[in-house]
Design an enzyme around this catalytic site. Structure first.
Site, PDB file in Angstrom:
ATOM      1  N   SER A   1       0.864  -1.189   0.000  1.00  0.00           N
ATOM      2  CA  SER A   1       0.000   0.000   0.000  1.00  0.00           C
ATOM      3  C   SER A   1       0.894   1.230   0.000  1.00  0.00           C
ATOM      4  CB  SER A   1      -0.915  -0.006   1.234  1.00  0.00           C
ATOM      5  OG  SER A   1      -0.147  -0.113   2.414  1.00  0.00           O
TER       6      SER A   1
ATOM      7  N   PHE B   1      -5.293  -6.398  10.382  1.00  0.00           N
ATOM      8  CA  PHE B   1      -5.448  -6.704   8.951  1.00  0.00           C
ATOM      9  C   PHE B   1      -4.111  -7.063   8.303  1.00  0.00           C
ATOM     10  CE2 PHE B   1      -8.862  -3.565   9.682  1.00  0.00           C
ATOM     11  CZ  PHE B   1      -9.937  -4.192   9.082  1.00  0.00           C
TER      12      PHE B   1
ATOM     13  N   LEU C   1       0.126 -10.960   4.319  1.00  0.00           N
ATOM     14  CA  LEU C   1       0.198 -11.243   2.885  1.00  0.00           C
ATOM     15  C   LEU C   1      -1.047 -12.036   2.508  1.00  0.00           C
ATOM     16  CD1 LEU C   1       3.962 -12.334   2.659  1.00  0.00           C
ATOM     17  CD2 LEU C   1       2.960 -10.075   2.232  1.00  0.00           C
ATOM     18  N   LYS C   2      -1.549 -11.825   1.275  1.00  0.00           N
ATOM     19  CA  LYS C   2      -2.870 -12.391   0.978  1.00  0.00           C
ATOM     20  C   LYS C   2      -3.014 -13.066  -0.383  1.00  0.00           C
ATOM     21  CE  LYS C   2      -4.832  -8.288  -1.112  1.00  0.00           C
ATOM     22  NZ  LYS C   2      -5.992  -7.496  -1.389  1.00  0.00           N
TER      23      LYS C   2
ATOM     24  N   SER D   1     -10.455 -15.615   7.027  1.00  0.00           N
ATOM     25  CA  SER D   1     -10.929 -15.768   5.646  1.00  0.00           C
ATOM     26  C   SER D   1     -11.769 -17.027   5.526  1.00  0.00           C
ATOM     27  CB  SER D   1      -9.700 -15.880   4.737  1.00  0.00           C
ATOM     28  OG  SER D   1     -10.078 -16.362   3.480  1.00  0.00           O
TER      29      SER D   1
ATOM     30  N   TYR E   1      -1.569 -19.984   2.493  1.00  0.00           N
ATOM     31  CA  TYR E   1      -2.275 -18.770   2.935  1.00  0.00           C
ATOM     32  C   TYR E   1      -3.432 -19.135   3.864  1.00  0.00           C
ATOM     33  CZ  TYR E   1      -5.611 -14.930   2.861  1.00  0.00           C
ATOM     34  OH  TYR E   1      -6.509 -13.954   3.246  1.00  0.00           O
TER      35      TYR E   1
ATOM     36  N   LYS F   1      -4.070 -18.530   8.135  1.00  0.00           N
ATOM     37  CA  LYS F   1      -5.250 -17.962   8.812  1.00  0.00           C
ATOM     38  C   LYS F   1      -5.777 -18.942   9.854  1.00  0.00           C
ATOM     39  CE  LYS F   1      -5.492 -14.103   6.574  1.00  0.00           C
ATOM     40  NZ  LYS F   1      -5.184 -12.858   7.279  1.00  0.00           N
TER      41      LYS F   1
ATOM     42  N   ARG G   1     -19.149 -17.456  -5.951  1.00  0.00           N
ATOM     43  CA  ARG G   1     -18.594 -16.908  -4.707  1.00  0.00           C
ATOM     44  C   ARG G   1     -19.606 -15.977  -4.053  1.00  0.00           C
ATOM     45  NH1 ARG G   1     -15.579 -20.248  -5.896  1.00  0.00           N
ATOM     46  NH2 ARG G   1     -13.315 -20.224  -6.107  1.00  0.00           N
TER      47      ARG G   1
ATOM     48  N   ARG H   1      -8.633 -22.779 -12.855  1.00  0.00           N
ATOM     49  CA  ARG H   1      -7.429 -22.351 -12.123  1.00  0.00           C
ATOM     50  C   ARG H   1      -7.146 -23.415 -11.057  1.00  0.00           C
ATOM     51  NH1 ARG H   1      -7.667 -16.528  -9.142  1.00  0.00           N
ATOM     52  NH2 ARG H   1      -9.328 -17.584  -8.003  1.00  0.00           N
TER      53      ARG H   1
ATOM     54  N   ASP I   1      -8.895 -24.026  -7.375  1.00  0.00           N
ATOM     55  CA  ASP I   1     -10.183 -23.333  -7.204  1.00  0.00           C
ATOM     56  C   ASP I   1     -11.277 -24.290  -6.756  1.00  0.00           C
ATOM     57  OD1 ASP I   1      -9.769 -20.665  -7.592  1.00  0.00           O
ATOM     58  OD2 ASP I   1     -10.564 -20.582  -9.634  1.00  0.00           O
TER      59      ASP I   1
HETATM   60  P1  NAD Z   1      -3.959  -5.372   1.555  1.00  0.00           P
HETATM   61  O1  NAD Z   1      -2.731  -6.008   1.034  1.00  0.00           O
HETATM   62  O2  NAD Z   1      -4.575  -4.260   0.776  1.00  0.00           O
HETATM   63  O3  NAD Z   1      -3.704  -4.834   3.044  1.00  0.00           O
HETATM   64  C1  NAD Z   1      -2.811  -5.477   3.917  1.00  0.00           C
HETATM   65  C2  NAD Z   1      -1.854  -4.409   4.439  1.00  0.00           C
HETATM   66  O4  NAD Z   1      -0.933  -5.025   5.352  1.00  0.00           O
HETATM   67  C3  NAD Z   1      -1.022  -3.762   3.344  1.00  0.00           C
HETATM   68  O5  NAD Z   1      -1.193  -2.360   3.428  1.00  0.00           O
HETATM   69  C4  NAD Z   1       0.422  -4.182   3.650  1.00  0.00           C
HETATM   70  O6  NAD Z   1       1.338  -3.160   3.325  1.00  0.00           O
HETATM   71  C5  NAD Z   1       0.348  -4.452   5.131  1.00  0.00           C
HETATM   72  N1  NAD Z   1       1.318  -5.441   5.648  1.00  0.00           N
HETATM   73  C6  NAD Z   1       1.598  -6.669   5.155  1.00  0.00           C
HETATM   74  N2  NAD Z   1       2.515  -7.276   5.921  1.00  0.00           N
HETATM   75  C7  NAD Z   1       2.811  -6.418   6.932  1.00  0.00           C
HETATM   76  C8  NAD Z   1       3.680  -6.480   8.054  1.00  0.00           C
HETATM   77  N3  NAD Z   1       4.432  -7.552   8.282  1.00  0.00           N
HETATM   78  N4  NAD Z   1       3.728  -5.429   8.888  1.00  0.00           N
HETATM   79  C9  NAD Z   1       2.971  -4.321   8.661  1.00  0.00           C
HETATM   80  N5  NAD Z   1       2.140  -4.197   7.620  1.00  0.00           N
HETATM   81  C10 NAD Z   1       2.056  -5.242   6.765  1.00  0.00           C
HETATM   82  O7  NAD Z   1      -5.024  -6.544   1.805  1.00  0.00           O
HETATM   83  P2  NAD Z   1      -6.574  -6.469   2.180  1.00  0.00           P
HETATM   84  O8  NAD Z   1      -7.327  -7.007   1.039  1.00  0.00           O
HETATM   85  O9  NAD Z   1      -6.911  -5.164   2.753  1.00  0.00           O
HETATM   86  O10 NAD Z   1      -6.612  -7.586   3.311  1.00  0.00           O
HETATM   87  C11 NAD Z   1      -6.546  -7.261   4.688  1.00  0.00           C
HETATM   88  C12 NAD Z   1      -6.613  -8.553   5.491  1.00  0.00           C
HETATM   89  O11 NAD Z   1      -7.814  -9.248   5.178  1.00  0.00           O
HETATM   90  C13 NAD Z   1      -5.459  -9.522   5.192  1.00  0.00           C
HETATM   91  O12 NAD Z   1      -5.059 -10.116   6.409  1.00  0.00           O
HETATM   92  C14 NAD Z   1      -6.103 -10.540   4.290  1.00  0.00           C
HETATM   93  O13 NAD Z   1      -5.478 -11.810   4.388  1.00  0.00           O
HETATM   94  C15 NAD Z   1      -7.523 -10.582   4.831  1.00  0.00           C
HETATM   95  N6  NAD Z   1      -8.501 -11.047   3.833  1.00  0.00           N
HETATM   96  C16 NAD Z   1      -8.570 -10.393   2.619  1.00  0.00           C
HETATM   97  C17 NAD Z   1      -9.458 -10.860   1.655  1.00  0.00           C
HETATM   98  C18 NAD Z   1      -9.535 -10.188   0.306  1.00  0.00           C
HETATM   99  O14 NAD Z   1     -10.033 -10.805  -0.650  1.00  0.00           O
HETATM  100  N7  NAD Z   1      -9.091  -8.938   0.148  1.00  0.00           N
HETATM  101  C19 NAD Z   1     -10.275 -11.965   1.919  1.00  0.00           C
HETATM  102  C20 NAD Z   1     -10.188 -12.593   3.170  1.00  0.00           C
HETATM  103  C21 NAD Z   1      -9.282 -12.114   4.120  1.00  0.00           C
HETATM  104  N1  UDP Z   2     -11.837 -15.791 -11.686  1.00  0.00           N
HETATM  105  C1  UDP Z   2     -11.838 -15.776 -13.079  1.00  0.00           C
HETATM  106  N2  UDP Z   2     -10.901 -15.003 -13.710  1.00  0.00           N
HETATM  107  C2  UDP Z   2      -9.998 -14.243 -13.042  1.00  0.00           C
HETATM  108  C3  UDP Z   2     -10.005 -14.255 -11.617  1.00  0.00           C
HETATM  109  C4  UDP Z   2     -10.932 -15.059 -10.984  1.00  0.00           C
HETATM  110  O1  UDP Z   2     -12.636 -16.454 -13.705  1.00  0.00           O
HETATM  111  O2  UDP Z   2      -9.154 -13.562 -13.687  1.00  0.00           O
HETATM  112  C5  UDP Z   2     -12.857 -16.591 -10.981  1.00  0.00           C
HETATM  113  C6  UDP Z   2     -12.282 -17.621 -10.021  1.00  0.00           C
HETATM  114  O3  UDP Z   2     -12.067 -18.846 -10.700  1.00  0.00           O
HETATM  115  C7  UDP Z   2     -13.388 -17.713  -8.961  1.00  0.00           C
HETATM  116  C8  UDP Z   2     -13.972 -16.289  -8.927  1.00  0.00           C
HETATM  117  O4  UDP Z   2     -13.596 -15.688 -10.172  1.00  0.00           O
HETATM  118  O5  UDP Z   2     -14.431 -18.595  -9.390  1.00  0.00           O
HETATM  119  C9  UDP Z   2     -13.421 -15.448  -7.778  1.00  0.00           C
HETATM  120  O6  UDP Z   2     -12.014 -15.488  -7.856  1.00  0.00           O
HETATM  121  P1  UDP Z   2     -11.097 -14.549  -6.938  1.00  0.00           P
HETATM  122  O7  UDP Z   2      -9.678 -14.856  -7.263  1.00  0.00           O
HETATM  123  O8  UDP Z   2     -11.559 -13.138  -7.048  1.00  0.00           O
HETATM  124  O9  UDP Z   2     -11.458 -15.023  -5.455  1.00  0.00           O
HETATM  125  P2  UDP Z   2     -11.248 -16.474  -4.776  1.00  0.00           P
HETATM  126  O10 UDP Z   2     -11.337 -17.529  -5.802  1.00  0.00           O
HETATM  127  O11 UDP Z   2      -9.898 -16.375  -4.180  1.00  0.00           O
HETATM  128  O12 UDP Z   2     -12.342 -16.591  -3.802  1.00  0.00           O
END
Ligand code: NAD
Ligand code: UDP
Length: 334
Positions: free
Chosen positions: A38, A82, A85-86, A126, A150, A154, A232, A293, A296
């Site tokens: 970010s 939050f 890594l994700k 998650s 990943y 969690k 989803r 993929r 999936d």
């Molecule tokens: P994001 O990458 O936008 O935000 C995560 C932030 O954490 C980033 O700004 C990054 O710089 C910071 N960060 C990473 N490692 C760090 C560290 N060691 N110390 C300090 N800062 C650190 O991701 P997001 O989508 O906002 O996700 C936030 C949380 O939600 C994550 O834990 C992610 O696993 C979880 N989550 C996200 C999703 C999704 O689809 N976005 C779904 C389920 C869970």
């Molecule tokens: N997906 C897709 N094309 C893309 C990215 C994702 O068809 O370029 C599909 C993927 O197979 C899943 C859905 O979209 O069925 C959501 O995928 P995403 O990666 O956003 O989330 P996740 O699968 O991690 O829940």
């Protein structure tokens, strides 16, 4: 009652939206982030939206001393965690990075929290903790069999938190299991802006719509779902952010360890998502069906009843609002 809250990962996608919601509810918040995924440019934007400056500390959650210093100097009473890594695919390539950042990072943060006798902790978990569905919708009692490093990071942190809550009855911990967060703040000023090629579908669709990418690759149309594409449970990021506020309120009256699904309860297919976006952006999204993929799951969605009952929270924004807010944000970015 307003609390002073440390938001780790606060400059990231979900953290920044949650910062807006909590700030507008009157909480004092401090953002903590190492900026690995970010930028601190968001701080000015957050000030523009909330009308007040939001304190920020640049640091890693594994820097226990800096975390302790931050907790003390801002007199923090609760942490929303939050940071992490994700990227699921990357976690398969680099499992140690994911365990070091997500698990070791959480332990380091929790050690800091213990030194200050802070009891309230919300963890970004998650729906990937569930793995292959044994039944649907997923409720919180569904076994957790995460399929990737990943997802396992969690699951492990959830288990660490459960053990910690058993060791100290004063602790108040929520693990929030997010389904598929998408969308952007209604101002269009903040949203999801991944570095490089997006892994997730919504930012990819938005980049195709704006013309930055030629077409969307749809990963498989031979799943046992309504139209053969993956299904989803998409959740608007502002609904998700509000779920954190509801969870904080819940923890004021409840000790112990709690897990909640944060989802809408409804699944949408890839093709349904594409069509909703086309309607909102008034465009055609070129797409091509390619193979599945790896890793999936065909279909999953939440049972959100526990959050409705105990948090008094449910989603308010529909799929079209998720698409239109994403589109507003994408147009402002370009
Ligand atoms: P994001 O990458 O936008 O935000 C995560 C932030 O954490 C980033 O700004 C990054 O710089 C910071 N960060 C990473 N490692 C760090 C560290 N060691 N110390 C300090 N800062 C650190 O991701 P997001 O989508 O906002 O996700 C936030 C949380 O939600 C994550 O834990 C992610 O696993 C979880 N989550 C996200 C999703 C999704 O689809 N976005 C779904 C389920 C869970
Ligand atoms: N997906 C897709 N094309 C893309 C990215 C994702 O068809 O370029 C599909 C993927 O197979 C899943 C859905 O979209 O069925 C959501 O995928 P995403 O990666 O956003 O989330 P996740 O699968 O991690 O829940």
């Amino acid at each position: 009652m307003a609390e002073r809250i440390l938001i780790t990962g606060g400059t990231g996608y979900i953290g920044s939206h949650t910062a807006v919601v909590l700030s507008q509810l009157g909480h004092d918040i401090v953002l903590y982030d190492n900026l690995s995924n970010s930028s601190d440019a968001i701080l000015d934007v957050l000030q523009e939206i909330t009308g007040k400056p939001i304190p920020f500390v640049k640091g890693d959650i594994r820097d226990t001393d800096l975390v302790i210093h931050t907790l003390k100097s801002h007199n923090i009473d609760a942490i929303i965690h939050f940071a992490g890594l994700k990227a699921v695919g990357e976690s398969v390539e680099k499992p140690l990075d994911y365990f070091a950042n997500n698990i070791q990072g959480a332990i380091s943060l929790l050690k800091a929290l213990q030194t200050q006798s802070i009891n309230t902790f919300i963890f970004s978990s998650s729906a990937t903790v569930y793995g292959e569905p044994q039944y649907l919708p997923f409720d919180e009692e569904h076994p957790t069999n995460a399929l990737t490093p990943y997802g396992r990071s969690k699951k492990h942190v959830e288990e660490i938190l459960k053990d910690l809550a058993s060791s100290n009855p004063a602790l108040r911990i929520s693990c929030l299991r997010y389904f598929n967060p998408v969308g952007a703040h209604e101002s269009g000023l903040i949203g999801e802006n991944p570095k490089g090629k997006p892994n997730n579908i919504m930012p990819f669709i938005a980049q195709v719509a704006i013309g930055d990418r030629e077409e969307l690759c749809v990963f498989g149309d031979d799943y046992p779902t309504s139209d053969g594409t993956g299904v989803r449970d998409y959740i608007h990021v502002m609904d998700l952010a509000e779920g954190h506020a509801s969870s904080l309120a819940f923890l004021e009256n409840n000790t112990g360890w709690h897990a909640f699904n944060l989802g809408s309860g409804t699944g949408f297919s890839v093709l349904e998502l594409i069509h909703a976006f086309e309607e909102e952006a008034n465009c055609t999204i070129p797409y091509r069906i390619i193979g599945r993929r790896a890793g999936d799951i065909a279909e999953y969605y939440s049972n959100p009843d526990k959050a409705a009952k105990l948090l008094g929270w449910k989603t308010k924004r529909n799929l079209n609002e998720m698409c239109s807010s994403t589109w507003q944000f994408q147009k402002k970015l370009n």
